[in-house]
Design an enzyme around this catalytic site. Structure first.
Site, PDB file in Angstrom:
ATOM      1  N   ASP A  67      14.866 -19.137 -85.698  1.00  0.00           N
ATOM      2  CA  ASP A  67      14.187 -20.339 -85.208  1.00  0.00           C
ATOM      3  C   ASP A  67      13.727 -21.241 -86.345  1.00  0.00           C
ATOM      4  OD1 ASP A  67      12.174 -18.574 -86.098  1.00  0.00           O
ATOM      5  OD2 ASP A  67      11.660 -17.986 -84.060  1.00  0.00           O
ATOM      6  N   GLU A 143       9.699 -18.161 -75.252  1.00  0.00           N
ATOM      7  CA  GLU A 143       8.402 -18.002 -74.616  1.00  0.00           C
ATOM      8  C   GLU A 143       8.550 -17.462 -73.184  1.00  0.00           C
ATOM      9  OE1 GLU A 143       6.268 -18.055 -76.768  1.00  0.00           O
ATOM     10  OE2 GLU A 143       5.673 -20.003 -77.537  1.00  0.00           O
TER      11      GLU A 143
END
Length: 261
Positions: A67, A143
């Site tokens: 990421d 998430e």
């Protein structure tokens, strides 16, 4: 899935680095998937030591990070590119052209995810993916409610993630609220996964991830679907695991772990 319990964080880190180093020695053209965060700093320090003192050779290896924050340039001290340079890439003999992260400054947000997926595919896929786990159970920045089949894309970060990570920013409110992340499906495509989790503060969430139901509310639970995954924990992180006695027995008796005991 294999769960290996080590006596402390230092032992867990050394085992993780050794597994990665042995994989590289067997395949000098390894494609690593890499993670960031405080837990990984010691792993990278150990890999750098192995490169410096034991001749561990990264010259033909490639890496793809999980990421990157959207809106941070590579030279920003809070970018994950900067983190990787400081903690690993500057200390091993990997070619910088073979190290890959999403472009946090990309103007074509959807296109950046597709570009990154294509780059991973062009490299032949990820051989070994290193993972940590967030306090809300995320892997990468997947998430809660991330699709378990998701691919690299941009994600809004939760308040839990913001609270966990904003301490590294000055001022804290300057932390970006969005990031690019490999998808859960992208992560599961790796041929092998090694997850490292240490500390009592991660005990509840790692127990849910490896022993609880598979759910998009805890994206890390998706590793239960993977055919070649090892989770390495210290005693503190293992404290809530119901199967810890079996995990210890298995590590002590499975022939495949003989060289690591």
């Amino acid at each position: 899935m294999e769960v290996i319990i080590q006596p402390d964080a230092a032992a867990a880190v050394k085992l993780t680095a050794r597994i990665m180093g042995d994989a590289l020695r067997k395949n000098p053209e390894m494609v690593f998937g890499l993670a960031t965060g405080a837990t990984m700093e010691a792993v990278y320090a150990e890999l750098a030591r192995m490169c410096r003192e034991e001749g561990l050779d990264f010259s033909n290896a490639k890496s793809f990070n999980l990421d990157e924050y959207i809106g941070l340039a590579p030279e920003d001290k809070n970018s994950y590119r900067y983190y990787m340079e400081q903690h690993l890439f500057n200390h091993i003999n990997i070619k910088k052209a073979n190290t890959h992260l999403p472009n946090g400054m990309a103007t074509d947000i959807p296109g950046e995810g597709a570009r990154y997926e294509a780059a991973i595919a062009a490299a032949g896929g990820i051989d070994l993916q290193l993972l940590g786990i967030g306090q809300d159970g995320h892997i990468g920045f997947n998430e809660p409610l991330s699709s378990l089949g998701s691919r690299t894309r941009d994600k809004s970060l939760t308040p839990v993630t913001y609270k966990q990570n904003c301490i590294y920013f000055d001022p804290p409110e300057s932390m970006p609220r969005r990031a690019f992340t490999m998808g859960v499906g992208t992560i599961l495509d790796a041929r092998r996964i090694v997850m490292l989790v240490t500390g009592e503060h991660k005990a509840d969430i790692i127990a849910k991830a490896v022993e609880g139901p598979v759910t998009s509310m805890i994206s890390a639970s998706a590793i239960q679907f993977h055919r070649n995954v090892v989770v390495i924990v210290d005693e503190a992180a293992a404290s809530k695991l119901e199967g810890k006695d079996y995990y210890r027995w298995s590590f002590e008796n499975e022939p495949c772990w003989n060289e690591y005991r």
